[in-house]
Design a protein around this motif. Structure first.
Motif, PDB file in Angstrom:
ATOM      1  N   ARG A  54       5.800  63.078  85.849  1.00  0.00           N
ATOM      2  CA  ARG A  54       5.613  64.530  85.683  1.00  0.00           C
ATOM      3  C   ARG A  54       4.178  64.886  85.284  1.00  0.00           C
ATOM      4  N   GLY A  55       3.296  63.901  85.319  1.00  0.00           N
ATOM      5  CA  GLY A  55       1.905  64.168  84.971  1.00  0.00           C
ATOM      6  C   GLY A  55       1.715  64.455  83.495  1.00  0.00           C
ATOM      7  N   LEU A  56       2.609  63.917  82.651  1.00  0.00           N
ATOM      8  CA  LEU A  56       2.547  64.172  81.212  1.00  0.00           C
ATOM      9  C   LEU A  56       1.778  63.060  80.505  1.00  0.00           C
ATOM     10  N   GLN A  57       1.221  63.409  79.368  1.00  0.00           N
ATOM     11  CA  GLN A  57       0.552  62.437  78.511  1.00  0.00           C
ATOM     12  C   GLN A  57       1.144  62.525  77.111  1.00  0.00           C
ATOM     13  N   TYR A  58       0.837  61.517  76.296  1.00  0.00           N
ATOM     14  CA  TYR A  58       1.308  61.565  74.915  1.00  0.00           C
ATOM     15  C   TYR A  58       0.216  61.061  73.984  1.00  0.00           C
ATOM     16  N   THR A  59       0.264  61.531  72.748  1.00  0.00           N
ATOM     17  CA  THR A  59      -0.596  61.012  71.687  1.00  0.00           C
ATOM     18  C   THR A  59       0.291  60.556  70.548  1.00  0.00           C
ATOM     19  N   ILE A  60      -0.094  59.518  69.855  1.00  0.00           N
ATOM     20  CA  ILE A  60       0.666  59.023  68.711  1.00  0.00           C
ATOM     21  C   ILE A  60      -0.289  58.841  67.539  1.00  0.00           C
ATOM     22  N   ASP A  61       0.040  59.474  66.441  1.00  0.00           N
ATOM     23  CA  ASP A  61      -0.766  59.390  65.225  1.00  0.00           C
ATOM     24  C   ASP A  61       0.191  59.212  64.051  1.00  0.00           C
ATOM     25  N   VAL A  62       0.532  57.966  63.780  1.00  0.00           N
ATOM     26  CA  VAL A  62       1.534  57.653  62.756  1.00  0.00           C
ATOM     27  C   VAL A  62       0.949  56.650  61.782  1.00  0.00           C
ATOM     28  N   ASP A  63       1.116  56.910  60.510  1.00  0.00           N
ATOM     29  CA  ASP A  63       0.656  55.998  59.464  1.00  0.00           C
ATOM     30  C   ASP A  63       1.359  54.643  59.641  1.00  0.00           C
ATOM     31  N   ASP A  64       0.549  53.594  59.905  1.00  0.00           N
ATOM     32  CA  ASP A  64       1.151  52.288  60.203  1.00  0.00           C
ATOM     33  C   ASP A  64       1.642  51.563  58.959  1.00  0.00           C
ATOM     34  N   ARG A  65       1.534  52.210  57.789  1.00  0.00           N
ATOM     35  CA  ARG A  65       2.050  51.595  56.554  1.00  0.00           C
ATOM     36  C   ARG A  65       3.451  52.070  56.201  1.00  0.00           C
ATOM     37  N   ILE A  66       4.005  53.022  56.966  1.00  0.00           N
ATOM     38  CA  ILE A  66       5.326  53.572  56.643  1.00  0.00           C
ATOM     39  C   ILE A  66       6.400  52.536  56.960  1.00  0.00           C
ATOM     40  N   LEU A  67       7.125  52.127  55.923  1.00  0.00           N
ATOM     41  CA  LEU A  67       8.178  51.119  56.059  1.00  0.00           C
ATOM     42  C   LEU A  67       9.527  51.794  55.837  1.00  0.00           C
ATOM     43  N   ILE A  68      10.432  51.618  56.776  1.00  0.00           N
ATOM     44  CA  ILE A  68      11.740  52.278  56.748  1.00  0.00           C
ATOM     45  C   ILE A  68      12.838  51.226  56.591  1.00  0.00           C
ATOM     46  N   ASN A  69      13.855  51.550  55.813  1.00  0.00           N
ATOM     47  CA  ASN A  69      15.062  50.721  55.749  1.00  0.00           C
ATOM     48  C   ASN A  69      16.165  51.462  56.485  1.00  0.00           C
ATOM     49  N   GLY A  70      16.389  51.079  57.734  1.00  0.00           N
ATOM     50  CA  GLY A  70      17.377  51.791  58.543  1.00  0.00           C
ATOM     51  C   GLY A  70      17.779  50.970  59.746  1.00  0.00           C
ATOM     52  N   ASP A  71      18.526  51.603  60.617  1.00  0.00           N
ATOM     53  CA  ASP A  71      18.981  50.954  61.851  1.00  0.00           C
ATOM     54  C   ASP A  71      17.965  51.283  62.946  1.00  0.00           C
ATOM     55  N   PRO A  72      17.108  50.326  63.327  1.00  0.00           N
ATOM     56  CA  PRO A  72      16.055  50.637  64.313  1.00  0.00           C
ATOM     57  C   PRO A  72      16.617  51.044  65.672  1.00  0.00           C
ATOM     58  N   ASP A  73      17.742  50.449  66.082  1.00  0.00           N
ATOM     59  CA  ASP A  73      18.321  50.804  67.386  1.00  0.00           C
ATOM     60  C   ASP A  73      18.804  52.250  67.397  1.00  0.00           C
ATOM     61  N   ARG A  74      19.479  52.660  66.311  1.00  0.00           N
ATOM     62  CA  ARG A  74      19.974  54.042  66.231  1.00  0.00           C
ATOM     63  C   ARG A  74      18.819  55.036  66.140  1.00  0.00           C
ATOM     64  N   SER A  84       1.199  68.562  80.697  1.00  0.00           N
ATOM     65  CA  SER A  84       0.864  68.862  79.303  1.00  0.00           C
ATOM     66  C   SER A  84       0.974  67.581  78.473  1.00  0.00           C
ATOM     67  N   THR A  85       0.792  67.714  77.164  1.00  0.00           N
ATOM     68  CA  THR A  85       0.772  66.547  76.281  1.00  0.00           C
ATOM     69  C   THR A  85       1.876  66.645  75.231  1.00  0.00           C
ATOM     70  N   ILE A  86       2.568  65.528  75.002  1.00  0.00           N
ATOM     71  CA  ILE A  86       3.572  65.424  73.937  1.00  0.00           C
ATOM     72  C   ILE A  86       2.924  64.698  72.759  1.00  0.00           C
ATOM     73  N   ASN A  87       2.952  65.320  71.597  1.00  0.00           N
ATOM     74  CA  ASN A  87       2.317  64.753  70.401  1.00  0.00           C
ATOM     75  C   ASN A  87       3.368  64.196  69.441  1.00  0.00           C
ATOM     76  N   VAL A  88       3.133  62.991  68.961  1.00  0.00           N
ATOM     77  CA  VAL A  88       4.000  62.366  67.947  1.00  0.00           C
ATOM     78  C   VAL A  88       3.130  62.082  66.733  1.00  0.00           C
ATOM     79  N   HIS A  89       3.531  62.631  65.595  1.00  0.00           N
ATOM     80  CA  HIS A  89       2.730  62.541  64.374  1.00  0.00           C
ATOM     81  C   HIS A  89       3.632  62.099  63.233  1.00  0.00           C
ATOM     82  N   GLY A  90       3.145  61.161  62.399  1.00  0.00           N
ATOM     83  CA  GLY A  90       3.946  60.678  61.279  1.00  0.00           C
ATOM     84  C   GLY A  90       3.109  60.470  60.036  1.00  0.00           C
ATOM     85  N   ILE A  91       3.563  61.042  58.915  1.00  0.00           N
ATOM     86  CA  ILE A  91       2.818  60.924  57.659  1.00  0.00           C
ATOM     87  C   ILE A  91       3.782  60.620  56.510  1.00  0.00           C
ATOM     88  N   VAL A  92       3.211  60.120  55.420  1.00  0.00           N
ATOM     89  CA  VAL A  92       3.977  59.934  54.185  1.00  0.00           C
ATOM     90  C   VAL A  92       4.156  61.287  53.521  1.00  0.00           C
TER      91      VAL A  92
END
Length: 377
Positions: free
Chosen positions: A247-267, A287-295
């Motif tokens: 579809r000619g889409l792009q994405y950006t990812i800006d997520v803190d690589d120190r974030i540690l989660i205790n959960g079900d990764p598959d879910r 257009s562009t899809i943005n993914v952003h993650g912070i503490v």
């Protein structure tokens, strides 16, 4: 509410105590004043006279009176006292049995789905409010279930109708290929590509049928372990590359690589896959899809943002309801079964997280908060 119940309990105790004291005073009054006092002589003479009328002489009548009444006066008065006590207690408790009957009628109104408000006496006002709250909640649940069932039926009808379109196209192009073995290579490749595309869409729609029937049967369970959020999101986005490029889409990812989660990764991967599917379905081409993650505090905030048509507030409120799809999804080849966001919400909440959506100025943003594991210092 507790204070009102406490007042009702004190009222019952005082009324019971008052009845007991009154009956005790009445019993004492009868025994001491009437039996042993004012009425002793008239009562004795009356009983002796009655015995004489049936053929006894005066001496025998007096002896029988003493044997029956005088020696057993405490027992007789005690029996009378207990009868009076029980009768008085019955009168006193009749008010509360009336309360119970009214509560029973209120419960019956809930079972009968009555539209009238449940009304109870003033002392039972907290219970009245609670019953009416239960009544409203059950009514709302029934309404939601009926709406969900109607959405599911409508969706099945849409899918059943839409199945005909790709199936008809596949049959038509395969028929042309079969009837024209000498068709030019370029045209044959074109028809084959169209047939393959329609067949894939047909497969997706069949999978949606299975998803609808499976949703109410599945019981989501979590298998938790520690993982880095950035790694999970990067893997999910990488798997979407072919769809995005198509579809000619792009994405950006800006997520803190120190974030540690205790959960079900598959879910949780399924959560972000569903959000990305939704973004792809409703974003503008190229257009562009943005993914952003912070503490954020005790957890992590993940934002998935796409540029597309602004979703009205009244539709935003229903996005997480199962079998709900935006109107344009019914005519779109990317419109799903309306379960993706409902499943995402359920999975996030099982992780003690929250999910919400905002849409304004041509941008739609899904915001997820998940508890995280704090780094040791």
């Amino acid at each position: 509410m507790r204070s009102k119940y406490r007042s009702l309990k004190i009222r019952i105790m005082l009324q019971t105590l008052g009845i007991s004291i009154i009956v005790a005073l009445i019993g004492y009054f009868i025994l001491d004043i009437f039996v042993d006092g004012v009425l002793q002589d008239p009562f004795a003479k009356t009983v002796v006279y009655m015995f004489q009328r049936i053929g006894m002489n005066e001496v025998e009548a007096i002896r029988l009176y003493r044997l029956i009444f005088w020696k057993n006066k405490v027992l007789i008065v005690g029996g009378f006292f207990m009868t009076l006590l029980l009768f008085s207690f019955y009168l006193g408790m009749s008010k509360f049995t009336t309360y119970l009957r009214q509560v029973e009628n209120g419960i019956q109104m809930i079972l009968d789905e009555s539209s009238n408000r449940i009304l109870l006496p003033e002392p039972l006002q907290p219970l009245e409010n609670k019953l009416n709250e239960i009544k409203r909640t059950l009514k709302e649940q029934r309404r939601n279930e009926e709406e969900n069932e109607q959405r599911k039926n409508d969706l099945i009808a849409y899918l059943a109708h839409d199945l005909k379109t790709p199936l008809t196209s596949v049959i038509a192009y395969l028929t042309l290929l079969n009837e024209a073995p000498d068709m030019p290579t370029e045209q044959r490749a074109k028809y084959t590509g169209i047939s393959l595309q329609k067949a894939k869409r047909l497969g997706e729609m069949i999978n949606e049928f299975f998803e609808i029937t499976r949703y109410n049967l599945q019981n989501i369970t979590l298998e938790k372990k520690e993982f880095y959020l950035y790694v999970l999101l990067e893997q999910v986005l990488d798997s979407f590359n072919p769809i995005l490029k198509e579809r000619g889409l792009q994405y950006t990812i800006d997520v803190d690589d120190r974030i540690l989660i205790n959960g079900d990764p598959d879910r949780l991967a399924r959560v972000f896959e569903n959000l990305l599917k939704n973004a792809v379905a409703y974003c503008y081409p190229n257009s562009t899809i943005n993914v952003h993650g912070i503490v954020e505090g005790e957890g992590a905030r993940i934002l998935v943002r796409n540029q597309g048509k602004t979703i009205p507030p009244h539709q935003l409120e229903k996005l997480f309801e199962k079998f709900y799809r935006l109107d344009e999804a019914r005519s779109s080849e990317t419109g799903g079964a309306g379960l993706g966001l409902a499943i995402a919400k359920e999975i996030v909440e099982l992780h003690d997280g929250t999910i919400k959506v905002d849409s304004q100025n041509g941008y739609t943003t899904f915001s997820i908060w998940l508890p995280r594991i704090k780094e040791e210092t």
